[in-house]
Write a protein that holds these residues in place. Sequence first.
Motif, PDB file in Angstrom:
ATOM      1  N   GLY A   1      33.987  51.389  22.322  1.00  0.00           N
ATOM      2  CA  GLY A   1      35.077  52.361  22.224  1.00  0.00           C
ATOM      3  C   GLY A   1      36.394  51.773  22.678  1.00  0.00           C
ATOM      4  O   GLY A   1      36.773  50.663  22.276  1.00  0.00           O
ATOM      5  N   SER A   2      37.112  52.501  23.513  1.00  0.00           N
ATOM      6  CA  SER A   2      38.406  52.043  23.989  1.00  0.00           C
ATOM      7  C   SER A   2      38.286  50.724  24.742  1.00  0.00           C
ATOM      8  O   SER A   2      37.362  50.515  25.527  1.00  0.00           O
ATOM      9  N   ALA A   3      39.281  49.842  24.519  1.00  0.00           N
ATOM     10  CA  ALA A   3      39.291  48.534  25.183  1.00  0.00           C
ATOM     11  C   ALA A   3      40.106  48.556  26.469  1.00  0.00           C
ATOM     12  O   ALA A   3      40.528  47.496  26.948  1.00  0.00           O
ATOM     13  N   GLU A   4      40.286  49.724  27.050  1.00  0.00           N
ATOM     14  CA  GLU A   4      41.127  49.825  28.242  1.00  0.00           C
ATOM     15  C   GLU A   4      40.574  49.056  29.435  1.00  0.00           C
ATOM     16  O   GLU A   4      41.303  48.762  30.392  1.00  0.00           O
ATOM     17  N   ASP A   5      39.279  48.697  29.394  1.00  0.00           N
ATOM     18  CA  ASP A   5      38.688  47.951  30.506  1.00  0.00           C
ATOM     19  C   ASP A   5      38.894  46.443  30.395  1.00  0.00           C
ATOM     20  O   ASP A   5      38.626  45.708  31.349  1.00  0.00           O
ATOM     21  N   VAL A   6      39.382  45.964  29.251  1.00  0.00           N
ATOM     22  CA  VAL A   6      39.482  44.524  29.030  1.00  0.00           C
ATOM     23  C   VAL A   6      40.410  43.821  30.018  1.00  0.00           C
ATOM     24  O   VAL A   6      40.048  42.765  30.556  1.00  0.00           O
ATOM     25  N   PRO A   7      41.615  44.339  30.310  1.00  0.00           N
ATOM     26  CA  PRO A   7      42.479  43.594  31.241  1.00  0.00           C
ATOM     27  C   PRO A   7      41.882  43.400  32.627  1.00  0.00           C
ATOM     28  O   PRO A   7      42.042  42.334  33.230  1.00  0.00           O
ATOM     29  N   CYS A   8      41.160  44.398  33.135  1.00  0.00           N
ATOM     30  CA  CYS A   8      40.567  44.222  34.466  1.00  0.00           C
ATOM     31  C   CYS A   8      39.448  43.194  34.413  1.00  0.00           C
ATOM     32  O   CYS A   8      39.220  42.451  35.387  1.00  0.00           O
ATOM     33  N   ARG A   9      38.751  43.103  33.275  1.00  0.00           N
ATOM     34  CA  ARG A   9      37.696  42.094  33.133  1.00  0.00           C
ATOM     35  C   ARG A   9      38.312  40.697  33.070  1.00  0.00           C
ATOM     36  O   ARG A   9      37.785  39.750  33.668  1.00  0.00           O
ATOM     37  N   ILE A  10      39.417  40.563  32.347  1.00  0.00           N
ATOM     38  CA  ILE A  10      40.081  39.261  32.255  1.00  0.00           C
ATOM     39  C   ILE A  10      40.602  38.837  33.625  1.00  0.00           C
ATOM     40  O   ILE A  10      40.489  37.677  34.024  1.00  0.00           O
ATOM     41  N   ARG A  11      41.159  39.778  34.375  1.00  0.00           N
ATOM     42  CA  ARG A  11      41.622  39.452  35.727  1.00  0.00           C
ATOM     43  C   ARG A  11      40.461  39.024  36.621  1.00  0.00           C
ATOM     44  O   ARG A  11      40.588  38.112  37.431  1.00  0.00           O
ATOM     45  N   ALA A  12      39.323  39.698  36.453  1.00  0.00           N
ATOM     46  CA  ALA A  12      38.161  39.371  37.284  1.00  0.00           C
ATOM     47  C   ALA A  12      37.673  37.951  37.022  1.00  0.00           C
ATOM     48  O   ALA A  12      37.107  37.306  37.914  1.00  0.00           O
ATOM     49  N   LEU A  13      37.892  37.430  35.796  1.00  0.00           N
ATOM     50  CA  LEU A  13      37.528  36.046  35.508  1.00  0.00           C
ATOM     51  C   LEU A  13      38.279  35.080  36.412  1.00  0.00           C
ATOM     52  O   LEU A  13      37.804  33.966  36.673  1.00  0.00           O
ATOM     53  N   CYS A  14      39.442  35.491  36.870  1.00  0.00           N
ATOM     54  CA  CYS A  14      40.290  34.626  37.702  1.00  0.00           C
ATOM     55  C   CYS A  14      40.126  34.902  39.188  1.00  0.00           C
ATOM     56  O   CYS A  14      40.848  34.331  40.012  1.00  0.00           O
ATOM     57  N   GLY A  15      39.217  35.787  39.548  1.00  0.00           N
ATOM     58  CA  GLY A  15      39.054  36.163  40.941  1.00  0.00           C
ATOM     59  C   GLY A  15      38.191  35.191  41.720  1.00  0.00           C
ATOM     60  O   GLY A  15      37.551  34.292  41.165  1.00  0.00           O
ATOM     61  N   ALA A  16      38.155  35.408  43.028  1.00  0.00           N
ATOM     62  CA  ALA A  16      37.395  34.536  43.920  1.00  0.00           C
ATOM     63  C   ALA A  16      35.926  34.932  44.035  1.00  0.00           C
ATOM     64  O   ALA A  16      35.107  34.153  44.508  1.00  0.00           O
ATOM     65  N   ASP A  17      35.583  36.140  43.597  1.00  0.00           N
ATOM     66  CA  ASP A  17      34.217  36.653  43.728  1.00  0.00           C
ATOM     67  C   ASP A  17      33.362  36.141  42.566  1.00  0.00           C
ATOM     68  O   ASP A  17      33.569  36.535  41.409  1.00  0.00           O
ATOM     69  N   ALA A  18      32.410  35.266  42.854  1.00  0.00           N
ATOM     70  CA  ALA A  18      31.594  34.654  41.805  1.00  0.00           C
ATOM     71  C   ALA A  18      30.786  35.690  41.030  1.00  0.00           C
ATOM     72  O   ALA A  18      30.666  35.609  39.802  1.00  0.00           O
ATOM     73  N   ALA A  38      31.514  38.865  40.607  1.00  0.00           N
ATOM     74  CA  ALA A  38      32.431  39.649  39.793  1.00  0.00           C
ATOM     75  C   ALA A  38      32.850  38.866  38.548  1.00  0.00           C
ATOM     76  O   ALA A  38      33.005  39.447  37.466  1.00  0.00           O
ATOM     77  N   ARG A  39      33.012  37.544  38.696  1.00  0.00           N
ATOM     78  CA  ARG A  39      33.354  36.720  37.530  1.00  0.00           C
ATOM     79  C   ARG A  39      32.249  36.759  36.488  1.00  0.00           C
ATOM     80  O   ARG A  39      32.498  36.914  35.299  1.00  0.00           O
ATOM     81  N   GLN A  40      31.000  36.611  36.943  1.00  0.00           N
ATOM     82  CA  GLN A  40      29.880  36.629  36.003  1.00  0.00           C
ATOM     83  C   GLN A  40      29.727  37.989  35.339  1.00  0.00           C
ATOM     84  O   GLN A  40      29.427  38.080  34.146  1.00  0.00           O
ATOM     85  N   GLU A  41      29.939  39.036  36.097  1.00  0.00           N
ATOM     86  CA  GLU A  41      29.868  40.378  35.525  1.00  0.00           C
ATOM     87  C   GLU A  41      30.972  40.593  34.496  1.00  0.00           C
ATOM     88  O   GLU A  41      30.754  41.212  33.455  1.00  0.00           O
ATOM     89  N   ALA A  42      32.165  40.067  34.799  1.00  0.00           N
ATOM     90  CA  ALA A  42      33.277  40.195  33.857  1.00  0.00           C
ATOM     91  C   ALA A  42      32.994  39.421  32.576  1.00  0.00           C
ATOM     92  O   ALA A  42      33.255  39.906  31.463  1.00  0.00           O
ATOM     93  N   LEU A  43      32.439  38.211  32.725  1.00  0.00           N
ATOM     94  CA  LEU A  43      32.101  37.408  31.548  1.00  0.00           C
ATOM     95  C   LEU A  43      31.054  38.111  30.694  1.00  0.00           C
ATOM     96  O   LEU A  43      31.176  38.174  29.467  1.00  0.00           O
ATOM     97  N   GLN A  44      30.035  38.667  31.343  1.00  0.00           N
ATOM     98  CA  GLN A  44      28.991  39.368  30.614  1.00  0.00           C
ATOM     99  C   GLN A  44      29.540  40.608  29.925  1.00  0.00           C
ATOM    100  O   GLN A  44      29.209  40.900  28.768  1.00  0.00           O
ATOM    101  N   SER A  45      30.417  41.323  30.619  1.00  0.00           N
ATOM    102  CA  SER A  45      31.011  42.522  30.040  1.00  0.00           C
ATOM    103  C   SER A  45      31.848  42.185  28.818  1.00  0.00           C
ATOM    104  O   SER A  45      31.757  42.851  27.771  1.00  0.00           O
ATOM    105  N   LEU A  46      32.671  41.138  28.931  1.00  0.00           N
ATOM    106  CA  LEU A  46      33.498  40.735  27.793  1.00  0.00           C
ATOM    107  C   LEU A  46      32.634  40.243  26.636  1.00  0.00           C
ATOM    108  O   LEU A  46      32.914  40.543  25.470  1.00  0.00           O
TER     109      LEU A  46
END
Length: 232
Positions: free
Chosen positions: A25-42, A44-52
């Motif tokens: 549906g809506s892609a409103e969650d994409v920017p927070c996932r992209i930001r999470a790729l750049c975060g320090a939490d490993a 959270a990065r993997q979850e963001a990658l999987q989500s994207l």
Amino acid sequence: MTNAIQRLLAGLDDVDWAGLSHAYGSAEDVPCRIRALCGADAQARQEALQSLSNSIFHQGSRYEASAHAVPFLARIAVAGPPAAREDTMWLLTRLAVDRHDEYDLTTGINTAGWRAAAAEHSPEKELPWYEEHLAAATDEDQRTMLREIRDWVAAGNSPDARWSALRIYDAVLAELPGLLVLLDDADARIRTRIAYLLAWFPEVAATTLPLLLARTAREDDPVVAATSLVAA
């Protein structure tokens, strides 16, 4: 978020993500996932990658949001946090060519054939079919379905998977000039990823083939050298 990451992702919030769609549906969650790729939490990065991977590349399908995400993913691949760069290259490659059933390792990819097939199913060519069938339909449920698809096609989309995949392929193609620096990256895994990615873009071979051969000639890592040679 550090100033460096803010600069890296400049313009991310200027995209109307809520007005774009992905697999869920809506892609409103994409920017927070992209930001999470750049975060320090490993994690959270993997979850963001999987989500994207699940949302903008769902079982091989690409969506409106996929092309808009590509420039930011390319920036992360080049200048993002070290922990995010290889995974981002993997995602860029999948977005560009993964699950496209007209390529294989030995012959490369027939982009001319792909473009010709996609052109046959462009929104301009698909729209009359939906207009005709909508006009002839008498069942109200069928009319509702056809009307929704007709409106989507009229907005510049095509239901043909080759057409939508080509849009994302071209989005990655547009980022290749900036990604070429990765052939000289200090990380051998990044050099491997970019060499593999370049194999699927024969339209820019005049630029990339000499670079791949030069990389092969001076490369100390056997995996990078082999990947560059096969890509060439």
